[in-house]
Scaffold this active site. Structure first.
Site, PDB file in Angstrom:
ATOM      1  N   LYS A 147     -55.325 -78.407 -67.900  1.00 57.56           N
ATOM      2  CA  LYS A 147     -55.505 -79.663 -67.137  1.00 57.56           C
ATOM      3  C   LYS A 147     -54.174 -80.403 -67.035  1.00 57.56           C
ATOM      4  O   LYS A 147     -53.813 -80.900 -65.975  1.00 57.56           O
ATOM      5  CB  LYS A 147     -56.542 -80.593 -67.792  1.00 57.56           C
ATOM      6  N   ASN A 204     -57.498 -67.921 -42.526  1.00 57.17           N
ATOM      7  CA  ASN A 204     -57.482 -68.029 -43.980  1.00 57.17           C
ATOM      8  C   ASN A 204     -57.545 -66.609 -44.505  1.00 57.17           C
ATOM      9  O   ASN A 204     -58.424 -65.847 -44.115  1.00 57.17           O
ATOM     10  CB  ASN A 204     -58.710 -68.841 -44.437  1.00 57.17           C
ATOM     11  N   GLU A 255     -51.672 -78.560 -64.721  1.00 54.98           N
ATOM     12  CA  GLU A 255     -52.068 -78.579 -63.305  1.00 54.98           C
ATOM     13  C   GLU A 255     -51.694 -79.877 -62.612  1.00 54.98           C
ATOM     14  O   GLU A 255     -51.198 -79.859 -61.493  1.00 54.98           O
ATOM     15  CB  GLU A 255     -53.602 -78.431 -63.194  1.00 54.98           C
ATOM     16  N   CYS A 280     -56.931 -71.924 -47.537  1.00 51.12           N
ATOM     17  CA  CYS A 280     -56.802 -72.788 -46.362  1.00 51.12           C
ATOM     18  C   CYS A 280     -58.187 -73.263 -45.915  1.00 51.12           C
ATOM     19  O   CYS A 280     -59.182 -72.587 -46.134  1.00 51.12           O
ATOM     20  CB  CYS A 280     -56.180 -72.020 -45.216  1.00 51.12           C
ATOM     21  N   GLU A 303     -58.154 -75.203 -72.195  1.00 50.92           N
ATOM     22  CA  GLU A 303     -58.547 -75.982 -71.024  1.00 50.92           C
ATOM     23  C   GLU A 303     -57.771 -77.310 -70.971  1.00 50.92           C
ATOM     24  O   GLU A 303     -57.337 -77.736 -69.904  1.00 50.92           O
ATOM     25  CB  GLU A 303     -60.074 -76.212 -71.045  1.00 50.92           C
ATOM     26  N   ARG A 342     -58.559 -77.676 -50.290  1.00 46.73           N
ATOM     27  CA  ARG A 342     -58.401 -76.217 -50.308  1.00 46.73           C
ATOM     28  C   ARG A 342     -56.967 -75.790 -50.049  1.00 46.73           C
ATOM     29  O   ARG A 342     -56.610 -74.626 -50.222  1.00 46.73           O
ATOM     30  CB  ARG A 342     -59.292 -75.585 -49.238  1.00 46.73           C
TER      31      ARG A 342
HETATM   32  C1  G6P Z   1     -58.274 -72.425 -58.916  1.00 45.95           C
HETATM   33  C2  G6P Z   1     -58.713 -73.859 -59.173  1.00 45.95           C
HETATM   34  C3  G6P Z   1     -59.238 -73.974 -60.604  1.00 45.95           C
HETATM   35  C4  G6P Z   1     -60.363 -72.982 -60.838  1.00 45.95           C
HETATM   36  C5  G6P Z   1     -59.933 -71.551 -60.492  1.00 45.95           C
HETATM   37  C6  G6P Z   1     -61.121 -70.619 -60.457  1.00 45.95           C
HETATM   38  O1  G6P Z   1     -57.177 -72.126 -59.701  1.00 45.95           O
HETATM   39  O2  G6P Z   1     -57.633 -74.743 -58.980  1.00 45.95           O
HETATM   40  O3  G6P Z   1     -59.730 -75.293 -60.805  1.00 45.95           O
HETATM   41  O4  G6P Z   1     -60.753 -73.027 -62.175  1.00 45.95           O
HETATM   42  O5  G6P Z   1     -59.348 -71.515 -59.189  1.00 45.95           O
HETATM   43  O6  G6P Z   1     -61.960 -71.019 -59.412  1.00 45.95           O
HETATM   44  P1  G6P Z   1     -63.508 -70.760 -59.332  1.00 45.95           P
HETATM   45  O7  G6P Z   1     -63.930 -71.465 -58.072  1.00 45.95           O
HETATM   46  O8  G6P Z   1     -63.697 -69.279 -59.243  1.00 45.95           O
HETATM   47  O9  G6P Z   1     -64.132 -71.336 -60.534  1.00 45.95           O
END
Ligand code: G6P
Length: 610
Positions: free
Chosen positions: A487, A98, A490, A2, A483, A27
């Site tokens: 993508k 949060n 997601e 949040c 990856e 966020r």
């Molecule tokens: C979330 C985001 C991803 C990211 C992952 C790890 O799932 O949507 O894009 O890779 O968190 O986040 P970090 O900030 O630790 O790389």
């Protein structure tokens, strides 16, 4: 997760807060709300995005003090009632939160038994009622009431609190969820993320766990959990507004994909000397010996950062000849991991706030390992808690699907692996110099790949409605396959799986027919023959082959139905090029499907709950 923002000063608080919430919306974005004080406390909130909240405020909300929230639901479905802020029974206290209050059921029962009533399914509502209950004992002391409430809470929180009878102050507290204070001229802000305050000030104070702060328009005070007054370091924020705006692109994700040449140049600046074949990484210089003599390296991360960690494993093992294990941070912690002195943990995180990664770091540190960070957000919790580290300097990443952070992380891991290999004597000078010179060329080569974006858009148009995708790669192509699949999942909600190309024969091959798009990442020299055989196997089963390969690889081009070429490079550096078409493929497919690319359903940019 949040987003939290608060303002006290001469401006109209609601306007500053709405602007801040828009910057924080990445966020979490299932509901939003705001509480302001103008004589009395007024709250507007509801399910939906910040723009919807803004329309609720169209009549204008007066008052120079308030707090706001954009939510990613943990407890209670996203609806108007569960949206933050949450209120005390007397309607005078508003709280945004949060994190997760783990013992909220017990607290709720106690408070209910004492006559407090509850209207929502959230864990947060207990905080407002708890503060109210302590305030009844000593109505003039809000700080005491907040402090005593915090002492009863188990779990994590970034909290902002306003009270109608204390109309000149916002109280904030942190345990496990980021919060910072923004120091302006005659005004103060609080936020969970620096992007919300960057427009108003470049002076920030990062709160640490257990701290409680009070801001008023002309200043702030920070206290420890023992109520001692603390003097905190004021940090200079290096964030320009351009970096947090779309700059003419339709989406942050596309902007960030196209920013990769710059992100990597920024990441390399001052760190490589191609003429001399040397690398300088100031952040790990002091621990280089310890790192070079490590018993083993454990890389812990989540999501895309975990994928860059896998690339790191290949790099460290092949160049520096050090054993590496790559762990999902969430699993590491709950597995009684064998780690201790002599081991090195490298945590990788774009945000520097991912709760599981932070927990893994703490576990490793507590067991005596040296912990290094590869982090983007300067001053984030992970950056501050690691023993040493290397920032990736990719600039703010706002699109929820990570793109430029991935390539910048891989760049830093490549630098670390070469540096370490040089230190350990496991790499020939010639090879190191060649890698460093080639790294210097990578931004230009990415530019070249980006020039062919329309070719990838064309392929995307043909596969927009495919229900499944398979991604296959070997060696450095395997993490890229993972990856690429992530993508697509997601942002387009298409089911996609990444597999080591050979492992395909142990299951996924059963899925292949003339309807199945199979993306093959075939750009490494040393696995080319094997990869060609795997592509033949897909072709024999009529899979629709989309190949990502290096310019001039006729063997692969002849087998594939669609081909995207990337410039030739050294095997170790191929992930930096092959991932780009995959980012674009998922982007264009998601746009074609009408998906919200920057704010995909159910996801959040920064996962600050475990
Ligand atoms: C979330 C985001 C991803 C990211 C992952 C790890 O799932 O949507 O894009 O890779 O968190 O986040 P970090 O900030 O630790 O790389």
């Amino acid at each position: 997760m949040c987003g939290i923002v608060g303002y006290v000063g001469p401006k109209k608080a609601s306007e500053v807060i709405i602007k801040g919430l828009k910057r924080l919306e990445y966020r979490g974005y299932d509901s939003a709300g705001i509480a302001t004080i103008n004589g009395s406390l007024s709250v507007k909130k509801g399910k939906g995005k910040v723009a919807k909240l803004e329309s609720l405020l169209s009549s204008g909300v007066e008052g120079g003090i308030g707090i706001g929230h954009t939510r990613w639901a943990t407890h209670g479905e996203p609806n108007d009632i569960n949206s933050h802020p949450h209120l005390s029974d007397d309607g005078k206290i508003a709280v945004v939160h949060n994190g997760i209050i783990e013992n909220y059921n017990t607290l709720k029962k106690n408070l209910s038994d004492r006559g407090y009533s509850f209207y929502s399914e959230t864990d947060t509502e207990v905080v407002a009622k708890l503060i109210e209950s302590f305030l009844e004992e000593k109505p003039e002391d809000l700080k005491r009431a907040v402090r005593l409430s915090l002492a009863q809470i188990n779990g994590t929180y970034g909290l902002a609190i306003v009270h109608e009878d204390f109309p000149d102050q916002i109280m904030v507290a942190r345990k496990g969820s980021p919060l910072l204070l923004g120091i302006g001229e005659g005004e103060m802000l609080i936020a969970s993320d620096a992007s919300a305050v960057a427009e108003y000030t470049d002076k920030v104070v990062y709160l640490d766990d257990g701290e409680l702060a009070i801001i008023r328009k002309d200043g702030y005070e920070v206290h420890s959990s023992q109520d001692e007054a603390l003097t905190k370091e004021v940090h200079e924020l290096a964030m320009s507004l351009d970096e947090i705006e779309k700059g003419g692109f339709p989406h942050f994700m596309l902007k960030e994909i196209f920013e990769q040449p710059k992100a990597i140049s920024d990441c390399l600046r001052g760190r490589i000397n191609p003429a001399k074949g040397t690398i300088t990484l100031g952040g790990i210089e002091s621990v280089l010996d310890q790192l070079a003599n490590a018993r083993r390296i454990i890389i812990a991360a989540c999501g895309t950062s975990w994928h860059s960690g896998l690339v790191g494993e290949y790099l460290f093992e092949s160049l520096a000849e050090l054993p590496v294990e790559v762990e999902y941070a969430s699993e590491f912690r709950y597995r009684a991991p064998l780690i201790g002195e002599g081991d090195v943990m490298i945590v990788i995180s774009q945000s520097g706030e991912t709760a599981d990664t932070l927990a893994a770091l703490r576990e490793a540190k507590q067991k005596g390992a040296l912990v290094l960070g590869v982090v983007n957000v300067v001053g984030s919790s992970i950056a501050r808690e690691t023993d040493a580290g290397v920032y990736i300097h990719a600039g703010p990443e706002i699109g929820v699907a990570s793109t430029k952070a991935f390539t910048a992380q891989v760049t830093v891991l490549t630098l670390m692996a070469i540096k370490l290999a040089q230190h350990r004597g496991t790499i020939e000078d010639k090879k190191a110099a060649e890698l460093i010179r080639e790294l210097d060329q990578i931004p230009g080569k990415i530019e070249h790949v980006l020039k062919n974006a329309s070719g990838i858009e064309h392929i995307s148009n043909l596969f927009t409605y495919a229900p499944n995708f398979l991604y296959l790669g070997r060696s450095y192509g395997f993490p890229v396959a993972l990856e690429g699949a992530l993508k697509l999942k997601e942002i387009s909600y298409i089911h996609a799986e990444g597999y080591p190309a050979a492992e395909m024969k142990h299951g996924p091959i059963a899925l292949i027919d003339d309807m199945m798009p199979v993306v093959v990442i075939a750009a490494t020299d040393h696995t080319n023959d094997k990869m060609v055989s795997n592509i033949e196997e897909v072709k024999a089963r009529k899979g629709r082959i989309i190949a990502i390969t290096v310019e001039g690889n006729k063997e692969v081009e002849n087998l594939a139905e669609f081909v995207t070429e990337v410039p030739e490079t050294i095997d170790e550096l191929t992930p930096l090029l092959t991932v780009i078409p995959l980012q674009l493929l998922s982007y264009y497919i998601a746009v074609n499907r009408g998906c919200n690319v920057d704010q995909p359903r159910n996801l959040a940019k920064s996962v600050t709950v475990e």
